[in-house]
Write an enzyme that holds these catalytic residues in place. Structure first.
Site, PDB file in Angstrom:
ATOM      1  N   GLU A 308     -18.099  27.996  78.751  1.00 39.45           N
ATOM      2  CA  GLU A 308     -17.250  27.215  77.917  1.00 39.45           C
ATOM      3  C   GLU A 308     -16.940  25.929  78.511  1.00 39.45           C
ATOM      4  O   GLU A 308     -16.022  25.392  78.195  1.00 39.45           O
ATOM      5  CB  GLU A 308     -15.910  27.833  77.588  1.00 39.45           C
ATOM      6  CG  GLU A 308     -14.923  28.116  78.881  1.00 39.45           C
ATOM      7  CD  GLU A 308     -15.257  29.535  79.587  1.00 39.45           C
ATOM      8  OE1 GLU A 308     -14.096  29.848  80.404  1.00 39.45           O
ATOM      9  OE2 GLU A 308     -16.299  30.088  79.401  1.00 39.45           O
ATOM     10  N   HIS A 332     -17.057  32.630  70.425  1.00 35.74           N
ATOM     11  CA  HIS A 332     -16.240  33.153  71.709  1.00 35.74           C
ATOM     12  C   HIS A 332     -15.928  31.692  72.586  1.00 35.74           C
ATOM     13  O   HIS A 332     -15.166  31.534  73.026  1.00 35.74           O
ATOM     14  CB  HIS A 332     -16.975  33.870  72.574  1.00 35.74           C
ATOM     15  CG  HIS A 332     -16.433  34.242  73.618  1.00 35.74           C
ATOM     16  ND1 HIS A 332     -15.510  35.751  73.961  1.00 35.74           N
ATOM     17  CD2 HIS A 332     -16.525  33.941  75.075  1.00 35.74           C
ATOM     18  CE1 HIS A 332     -15.118  35.681  74.680  1.00 35.74           C
ATOM     19  NE2 HIS A 332     -15.842  34.748  75.703  1.00 35.74           N
ATOM     20  N   GLU A 333     -17.240  31.045  72.821  1.00 35.65           N
ATOM     21  CA  GLU A 333     -17.155  29.829  73.647  1.00 35.65           C
ATOM     22  C   GLU A 333     -16.290  28.904  73.016  1.00 35.65           C
ATOM     23  O   GLU A 333     -15.478  28.007  73.586  1.00 35.65           O
ATOM     24  CB  GLU A 333     -18.489  29.143  73.929  1.00 35.65           C
ATOM     25  CG  GLU A 333     -19.418  30.293  74.662  1.00 35.65           C
ATOM     26  CD  GLU A 333     -18.778  30.939  75.878  1.00 35.65           C
ATOM     27  OE1 GLU A 333     -17.937  30.430  76.467  1.00 35.65           O
ATOM     28  OE2 GLU A 333     -19.257  32.177  76.155  1.00 35.65           O
ATOM     29  N   HIS A 336     -12.674  29.370  73.477  1.00 35.25           N
ATOM     30  CA  HIS A 336     -12.188  28.951  74.981  1.00 35.25           C
ATOM     31  C   HIS A 336     -11.218  27.288  74.602  1.00 35.25           C
ATOM     32  O   HIS A 336     -10.869  27.105  75.841  1.00 35.25           O
ATOM     33  CB  HIS A 336     -12.997  28.973  75.893  1.00 35.25           C
ATOM     34  CG  HIS A 336     -13.211  30.073  76.548  1.00 35.25           C
ATOM     35  ND1 HIS A 336     -12.402  30.746  77.281  1.00 35.25           N
ATOM     36  CD2 HIS A 336     -14.246  31.280  76.638  1.00 35.25           C
ATOM     37  CE1 HIS A 336     -12.856  31.934  78.095  1.00 35.25           C
ATOM     38  NE2 HIS A 336     -14.112  32.115  77.562  1.00 35.25           N
ATOM     39  N   GLU A 355     -10.008  35.322  79.054  1.00 32.47           N
ATOM     40  CA  GLU A 355     -11.021  36.199  78.144  1.00 32.47           C
ATOM     41  C   GLU A 355     -10.385  37.007  77.075  1.00 32.47           C
ATOM     42  O   GLU A 355     -11.237  37.249  76.077  1.00 32.47           O
ATOM     43  CB  GLU A 355     -11.865  36.873  79.350  1.00 32.47           C
ATOM     44  CG  GLU A 355     -12.678  36.097  80.295  1.00 32.47           C
ATOM     45  CD  GLU A 355     -13.478  35.041  79.501  1.00 32.47           C
ATOM     46  OE1 GLU A 355     -13.933  35.103  78.605  1.00 32.47           O
ATOM     47  OE2 GLU A 355     -14.114  34.369  80.269  1.00 32.47           O
ATOM     48  N   ASP A 411     -15.633  37.403  91.407  1.00 31.29           N
ATOM     49  CA  ASP A 411     -16.676  37.627  90.236  1.00 31.29           C
ATOM     50  C   ASP A 411     -16.713  39.015  90.109  1.00 31.29           C
ATOM     51  O   ASP A 411     -17.645  39.640  89.044  1.00 31.29           O
ATOM     52  CB  ASP A 411     -18.130  37.085  90.953  1.00 31.29           C
ATOM     53  CG  ASP A 411     -18.375  35.788  90.720  1.00 31.29           C
ATOM     54  OD1 ASP A 411     -17.628  35.113  89.768  1.00 31.29           O
ATOM     55  OD2 ASP A 411     -18.959  35.020  91.265  1.00 31.29           O
ATOM     56  N   TYR A 419     -11.802  41.244  78.836  1.00 34.48           N
ATOM     57  CA  TYR A 419     -12.224  40.688  77.523  1.00 34.48           C
ATOM     58  C   TYR A 419     -11.330  41.652  76.400  1.00 34.48           C
ATOM     59  O   TYR A 419     -10.907  41.325  75.714  1.00 34.48           O
ATOM     60  CB  TYR A 419     -13.858  40.824  77.471  1.00 34.48           C
ATOM     61  CG  TYR A 419     -14.482  39.480  78.162  1.00 34.48           C
ATOM     62  CD1 TYR A 419     -15.036  38.610  77.449  1.00 34.48           C
ATOM     63  CD2 TYR A 419     -14.619  39.490  79.425  1.00 34.48           C
ATOM     64  CE1 TYR A 419     -15.752  37.690  78.088  1.00 34.48           C
ATOM     65  CE2 TYR A 419     -15.185  38.722  80.288  1.00 34.48           C
ATOM     66  CZ  TYR A 419     -15.882  37.626  79.466  1.00 34.48           C
ATOM     67  OH  TYR A 419     -16.656  36.586  80.190  1.00 34.48           O
TER      68      TYR A 419
END
Length: 649
Positions: A308, A332-333, A336, A355, A411, A419
Site C-alpha cells: 500500500e 484492500h490496498e 490502506h 490489516e 515478518d 487480517y
C-alpha cells in the site's frame, strides 16, 4: 499489504487480511489491556523492540534523499539528510537502523550553515535487526547527512536483469520495505512509530523510469533525472522506489496504472473500477487525502499480493487474469489509504490495527459495489483459512495485540489473525452497535488519529470513550479484551453463511460420493471464489483417478489463476498425482508471490522425490525471486532436510 484472498467476480457483479473451532478464548487477569500494552509512551526512548531508534530523544521530521540507481553494481548510492527534532534536551546521539549498508561519511550542519564531520559507530550485525548506526552529535545538529551505498543483497530491494522482465529489454528494480526492510536501502529510524515527510532526487540510466511513493507525474519525461516530494508524513515501511521500463495508462483523473508496455493496457482494463472504489470509501470514511492513487504492476517475483505505498500501490500481476475476478486486491490496498497509511500501527505488535481495519474496509467496499453475496463469500473463505491456521499455530500468536517478545521476527506474525480475526472483530462491533452508529465512529476514528501512529491501547481508549460509553449495554470491556488479547475466536463472533457456497458444497459431495462431476451449466457461472471453495473443501488427498477426472473436466493443471493453482497443486502433490508436477514446477518458477507458491513447496519437501523436485525447481527459479521469497523457500527446504537427517526415535 495484501497476503490473502481473492476477490469477487467483478464482471458478473457489475452486469447484474473461519469456523469457530479455533482455540477457546481464555482472558485471564494478566491478559488485560494494562498487562499486554505495547509501548504507549511517545516519550519513551525505544518503544519498538524491532528498531534501534530512540525517538523519545531525537526524531526525524524530514528526509532528503540523493540516490543513483546502478544496475551493474545492483546498488543505490548517495546520501540521506535528516531534519531532526531533538526532543530530549540532554540527548547528543542519533541512533539509526541499517542492514548491510556501507557507511562512507557522516556530517552535521552547524549553526553557521556549514557542514562538519561527525563521529559515528556501526555496530555488529544482528541477524534480524541489522546494525545500529550511532552518530555522535554534541552540538545537536538540526540536520545530519549520511553518505552510503547499499549491498547487492539488500533484503528490501530486488534487482532484475532484462531477461527476467516482460519486455526483456530493460533491467528492473523495486523495493519492499515492510516490515523492517527499509533499513536495507536507507539508514532510518525504521519503526512505524516515527513519521516523516520526504523529498528525493534520483538519477538512473536514461531508458529507465523511476517512481517512488510520492508525487509521480504521469507526464514526466523519461530522462534519467527525477525529483519527488511526499508532503504528508509517512512511516519508513511506506518508503518505496521502483525503476524500469514503465509507462502510464490513466483510469480516471486521479487514478492510473504504471506497468511495462506489454502489460499496461491489460492492467488498466482489469483495474477499471478503481475510482468507483475510491468514491465508495470516501462516502463511508471521509476524503481521500493522498491526491493521486496509482497502481504499479510489478513483475511476478513480487513476494506479496500488494503493498500500500501511498500514491503508488505495488501490485502483483498474478491478479490480472482477464475477468476481474481477483481485483479486490485493489480494494484492500486502497483501503490502506485510511487504515494504515493515515492511521498507522505503532509497532509490529499492533499490526492488526493496519490489516484488520483494512480487511474490514475492503469488505465494505466490495459489498457496496458488488453486493452482500460477494462480500460474504470472501468472509467465508478467509475464516476457513483462519480455522485451518489456528489448528497449527501457537495460541499466543492468535491474539490481536501481541506481547513484546512474542515475535523473534516481525515478518512472522499470523496473517490470519491480523487480517481475518481483526476484520471479524470489527464486524462484531458493527453488528452490536449497528452501522448507523459504527460507521460514523470509524469515520471519526480515521479523522481523529489522521497522520498519527498509535498502539492498540490508544484504540481501546478511544473505542471505550466514543463507542462503548456512549452506547451502554452493547459491548462489555471483557468482550473487547477477549477479542484483542485472547487466543482463538470468541463465541460472540457473528456468523456468515453463503447460499452460493451451499450449492458448491452439494456439488462437491456428489462428486466425492458418486463421482458425479458438477454440471457444466453450473460451473460456467462459478466465480473464482466458488472454485476455491470447491477445492478447499476436498479431503486432504484424493485418488489419482478422481484428480484426473477433475483435471480433464476443468483443466486445473496449468491454470492461469494463481488462487486456484495454489490450492490445486498441493492437493495433487499430496495425492501422488504426478501428472501435475511439470505444471506445478513451471508455476512456482514463474511466480514469486509467497502466498501462492509456498503451499506447493511445503508439500513437495515432505517426500524425497518431492524434495528433489523442489530443490531443482528452486535452483532455476531463485534468480527471479525476491530476497524475502528466497528466504522462505530456503527455510522450508532446510527444515525438510534436517527432519530427514534426524535419527529415528
Amino acid at each position: 499489504m495484501r497476503y490473502s484472498i481473492l476477490s469477487l467476480c467483478l464482471a458478473a457483479a457489475l452486469a447484474a487480511g473461519c469456523s469457530r473451532d479455533g482455540a477457546t478464548p481464555s482472558a485471564t487477569a494478566d491478559q488485560s489491556a494494562a498487562a499486554v500494552t505495547t509501548a504507549d509512551q511517545t516519550t519513551s526512548a525505544r518503544p519498538d523492540e524491532y528498531s534501534y531508534a530512540e525517538p523519545g530523544k531525537v526524531r526525524i521530521n524530514d528526509l532528503a534523499l540523493e540516490l543513483k540507481v546502478d544496475f551493474d553494481k545492483k546498488e543505490l548510492a548517495g546520501s540521506a539528510t535528516y531534519t531532526l527534532d531533538w526532543t530530549d534536551p540532554k540527548a547528543t546521539q542519533l541512533d539509526l537502523d541499517t542492514r548491510d549498508l556501507t557507511i562512507e561519511k557522516v556530517v552535521g550542519e552547524r549553526s553557521d550553515g556549514k557542514w562538519a564531520d561527525l563521529k559515528y559507530t556501526l555496530a555488529a550485525k544482528d541477524e534480524k535487526l541489522g546494525s545500529r548506526l550511532t552518530i555522535d552529535s554534541p552540538a545537536r545538529n538540526p540536520r545530519i547527512r549520511v553518505t552510503y551505498h547499499t549491498s547487492p543483497e539488500a533484503s528490501g530491494l530486488q534487482w532484475m536483469t532484462p531477461e527476467m522482465t516482460q519486455g526483456k529489454k530493460t533491467p528492473f528494480m523495486f523495493s519492499q520495505s515492510q516490515q523492517i526492510h527499509a533499513r536495507s536501502w536507507v539508514p532510518l529510524q525504521d519503526t512505524p512509530s516515527v513519521r516523516f515527510t520526504y523529498t528525493a532526487h534520483v538519477t538512473s540510466p536514461q531508458d529507465t523510469m523511476v517512481l517512488m511513493s510520492a508525487d509521480n507525474d504521469p507526464k514526466a519525461a523519461r530522462d534519467g533525472d527525477y525529483t519527488f516530494k511526499m508532503p504528508q508524513k509517512i512511516p519508513s515501511y511506506l518508503l518505496a522506489i521502483a525503476a524500469g521500463d514503465l509507462v502510464f495508462q490513466p483510469i480516471s483523473g486521479r487514478a492510473g496504472v504504471w506497468a511495462e508496455p506489454g502489460m499496461v493496457k491489460k492492467a488498466a482494463t482489469e483495474f477499471a473500477d478503481t475510482d468507483k472504489m475510491m468514491q465508495t470509501a470516501e462516502r463511508l470514511y471521509g476524503p481521500y487525502r493522498w491526491e493521486r492513487y496509482d497502481i504499479l504492476v510489478l513483475p511476478p517475483s513480487f513476494p506479496y499480493g500488494g503493498m500500500e505505498n501511498p500514491r503508488l500501490t505495488f501490485a502483483t500481476p498474478t491478479v490480472i487474469v482477464g475477468d476481474k475476478s481477483l481485483v479486490s486486491l485493489v480494494a484492500h490496498e486502497l483501503a490502506h489509504s485510511w487504515s494504515g497509511n493515515l492511521v498507522t500501527f505503532y509497532t509490529p505488535n499492533d499490526s492488526w490495527l493496519n490489516e484488520g481495519f483494512t480487511s474490514y474496509v475492503e469488505n465494505r467496499i466490495i459489498e457496496d459495489l458488488y453486493g452482500k453475496e460477494a462480500a460474504d463469500m470472501e468472509k467465508v473463505i478467509s475464516r476457513n483459512e483462519l480455522a485451518a491456521e489456528y489448528k497449527e499455530i501457537d495460541p499466543k500468536l492468535q491474539a490481536l495485540a501481541l506481547r513484546p517478545g512474542t515475535l523473534a521476527d516481525p515478518d512472522g506474525s499470523s496473517a490470519s489473525t491480523n487480517y481475518t480475526k481483526g476484520a471479524w472483530f470489527l464486524q462484531f462491533l458493527e453488528e452490536r452497535f449497528g452501522r448507523e452508529t459504527f460507521d460514523p465512529f470509524l469515520k471519526e476514528y480515521f479523522n481523529h488519529f489522521a497522520f498519527q501512529s498509535i498502539p492498540t491501547t490508544k484504540f481501546i481508549e478511544y473505542a471505550k470513550a466514543n463507542l462503548l460509553d456512549k452506547n451502554p449495554g452493547k459491548v462489555t470491556e471483557a468482550e473487547m479484551d477477549a477479542w484483542i488479547y485472547g487466543p482463538g475466536v470468541p463465541d460472540s463472533a457473528p456468523k456468515t453463511v453463503s447460499p452460493r457456497f451451499d450449492a458448491v458444497d452439494a456439488a462437491r459431495k456428489a462428486f466425492l460420493d458418486a463421482g458425479t462431476l458438477p454440471a457444466k451449466e453450473a460451473t460456467a457461472k462459478w466465480s473464482t471464489q466458488e472454485w476455491v471453495h470447491f477445492i478447499d473443501g476436498m479431503p486432504k488427498t484424493l485418488k489419482t483417478e478422481q484428480l484426473a477426472a477433475l483435471d480433464a473436466a476443468y483443466h486445473f493443471t496449468g491454470t492461469p489463476n494463481g488462487e486456484i493453482a495454489q490450492r490445486w497443486y498441493p492437493l495433487a502433490v499430496r495425492s501422488g498425482y504426478t501428472q501435475a508436477n511439470t505444471a506445478a514446477a513451471e508455476f512456482i518458477t514463474r511466480v514469486g508471490r509467497r502466498k501462492l507458491i509456498m503451499p506447493t513447496y511445503n508439500e513437495l519437501v515432505k517426500t524425497p522425490e518431492g524434495l528433489k523436485l523442489a530443490e531443482d525447481t528452486f535452483a532455476k527459479a531463485r534468480p527471479g525471486y525476491h530476497p524475502i521469497t528466497t528466504t522462505s523457500v530456503e527455510e522450508a527446504i532446510a527444515k525438510a532436510k534436517a527432519t530427514a537427517a534426524a535419527p529415528a526415535k
